[in-house]
Design a protein around this motif. Structure first.
Motif, mmCIF file in Angstrom:
data_model
loop_
_atom_site.group_PDB
_atom_site.id
_atom_site.type_symbol
_atom_site.label_atom_id
_atom_site.label_comp_id
_atom_site.label_asym_id
_atom_site.label_seq_id
_atom_site.Cartn_x
_atom_site.Cartn_y
_atom_site.Cartn_z
ATOM 1 N N GLY A 114 106.812 12.934 25.145
ATOM 2 C CA GLY A 114 106.155 12.467 23.929
ATOM 3 C C GLY A 114 106.382 11.029 23.519
ATOM 4 O O GLY A 114 107.058 10.265 24.212
ATOM 5 N N ALA A 115 105.795 10.689 22.386
ATOM 6 C CA ALA A 115 105.777 9.315 21.918
ATOM 7 C C ALA A 115 107.190 8.725 21.796
ATOM 8 O O ALA A 115 107.373 7.513 21.911
ATOM 9 N N GLY A 116 108.183 9.604 21.585
ATOM 10 C CA GLY A 116 109.571 9.142 21.511
ATOM 11 C C GLY A 116 110.090 8.616 22.847
ATOM 12 O O GLY A 116 111.166 8.030 22.903
ATOM 13 N N CYS A 117 109.345 8.846 23.906
ATOM 14 C CA CYS A 117 109.780 8.380 25.237
ATOM 15 C C CYS A 117 109.180 7.021 25.571
ATOM 16 O O CYS A 117 109.254 6.577 26.725
ATOM 17 N N GLY A 118 108.570 6.377 24.610
ATOM 18 C CA GLY A 118 108.070 5.011 24.826
ATOM 19 C C GLY A 118 106.610 4.968 25.235
ATOM 20 O O GLY A 118 105.908 5.970 25.213
ATOM 21 N N ARG A 119 106.194 3.752 25.628
ATOM 22 C CA ARG A 119 104.786 3.552 25.993
ATOM 23 C C ARG A 119 104.549 3.909 27.449
ATOM 24 O O ARG A 119 105.421 3.657 28.280
ATOM 25 N N HIS B 118 102.317 11.869 23.233
ATOM 26 C CA HIS B 118 102.229 12.949 22.243
ATOM 27 C C HIS B 118 102.436 14.326 22.869
ATOM 28 O O HIS B 118 103.459 14.556 23.464
ATOM 29 N N LEU B 119 101.484 15.249 22.774
ATOM 30 C CA LEU B 119 101.721 16.622 23.250
ATOM 31 C C LEU B 119 101.657 16.748 24.767
ATOM 32 O O LEU B 119 102.166 17.693 25.363
ATOM 33 N N ILE C 185 102.787 8.219 34.926
ATOM 34 C CA ILE C 185 104.005 8.100 34.108
ATOM 35 C C ILE C 185 104.440 9.467 33.585
ATOM 36 O O ILE C 185 105.627 9.785 33.564
ATOM 37 N N PHE C 186 103.483 10.284 33.196
ATOM 38 C CA PHE C 186 103.799 11.665 32.780
ATOM 39 C C PHE C 186 104.535 12.385 33.917
ATOM 40 O O PHE C 186 105.566 13.028 33.697
ATOM 41 N N GLY C 187 104.009 12.247 35.135
ATOM 42 C CA GLY C 187 104.655 12.875 36.292
ATOM 43 C C GLY C 187 106.076 12.372 36.466
ATOM 44 O O GLY C 187 107.008 13.154 36.699
ATOM 45 N N LYS C 188 106.248 11.044 36.329
ATOM 46 C CA LYS C 188 107.596 10.470 36.481
ATOM 47 C C LYS C 188 108.548 11.023 35.424
ATOM 48 O O LYS C 188 109.681 11.406 35.724
ATOM 49 N N ARG C 189 108.077 11.060 34.194
ATOM 50 C CA ARG C 189 108.954 11.524 33.107
ATOM 51 C C ARG C 189 109.324 13.000 33.291
ATOM 52 O O ARG C 189 110.477 13.395 33.067
ATOM 53 N N GLN D 11 113.128 14.502 33.863
ATOM 54 C CA GLN D 11 113.708 15.587 33.056
ATOM 55 C C GLN D 11 114.123 16.757 33.932
ATOM 56 O O GLN D 11 115.132 17.414 33.670
ATOM 57 N N SER D 12 113.333 17.023 34.975
ATOM 58 C CA SER D 12 113.671 18.129 35.890
ATOM 59 C C SER D 12 115.010 17.858 36.546
ATOM 60 O O SER D 12 115.862 18.745 36.644
ATOM 61 N N ILE D 13 115.202 16.610 36.990
ATOM 62 C CA ILE D 13 116.462 16.250 37.636
ATOM 63 C C ILE D 13 117.606 16.357 36.626
ATOM 64 O O ILE D 13 118.674 16.887 36.927
#
Ligand SMILES: Cc1cc2nc3c(=O)[nH]c(=O)nc-3n(C[C@H](O)[C@H](O)[C@H](O)COP(=O)(O)O)c2cc1C
Length: 170
Positions: free
Chosen positions: A122-127, A131-132, A152-156, A160-162
């Motif tokens: 989400g938005a708290g993870c930067g640009r 959001h959802l 970037i979604f995939g990277k994030r 988190q998975s790691i």
């Protein structure tokens, strides 16, 4: 670590978004990734889903909701053990205000009911602010234009998975 990207796609938009997410995941870790389209029974590998630490789910927006194919899968397929897995959702739609966010909320609700840990990146993870979950607008090459956001979604989600399930050698 195994990661499933489960999606439904009839005209290719959601499938394209799924492939961009896969690219982002591949840059992040040495994951074993499988894409599965609910359109084709043959692509659903329940054993792989059950072995996956993370299951990313993508739906086209149908009537400002998830597509019925996903609703049917959630309501009928209890063989897939989703409890304790990391879940993240993405969507495509035809219109900016066509209900993509509502579809994501519906997807996230199903994930929570199945006991998944949900991550939006989400938005708290930067640009870029996501959001959802990321939404690609299918017309006018809107999904291609948002390729970077899906990457970037995939990277994030990979990061988190790691973080949750352990480090993975590259
Ligand atoms: C039955 C149906 C309902 C739809 N309802 C919506 C909607 O409410 N809002 C919207 O923005 N797009 C709507 N769409 C458009 C799809 O969400 C959009 O084209 C999507 O990207 C298709 O994904 P796909 O190419 O992966 O099949 C609808 C499409 C269909 C077939």
């Amino acid at each position: 670590m195994k990661i499933t990207i489960l999606y439904f796609s009839k005209t290719g938009n959601t499938e394209k978004a799924a492939s961009y997410i896969k690219e982002g995941l591949m840059e992040t870790g040495d994951f074993e990734i499988k894409l599965m389209n609910l359109n084709e029974d043959s692509t659903i590998d329940k054993a792989f889903i059950n072995e996956s630490e993370t299951v990313i789910m993508g739906t086209p927006t149908y009537a400002a909701n998830i597509c019925w194919q996903f609703k049917k899968w959630f309501d009928t397929d209890w063989d897939c053990q989703l409890g304790g897995k990391l879940g993240a959702a993405f969507a495509t739609a035809n219109a900016m205000h066509g209900g993509g966010d509502i579809a994501l909320q519906a997807m996230i609700s199903h994930m929570l009911v199945r006991g998944m840990l949900v991550y939006s990146s989400g938005a708290g993870c930067g640009r870029p602010f996501i959001h959802l979950g990321p939404i690609g607008i299918g017309i006018d090459n809107g999904v291609e234009q948002r390729k970077n956001m899906f990457n970037i979604f995939g990277k994030r989600v990979g990061e988190q998975s790691i973080r949750l399930f352990g480090n993975v050698k590259k």
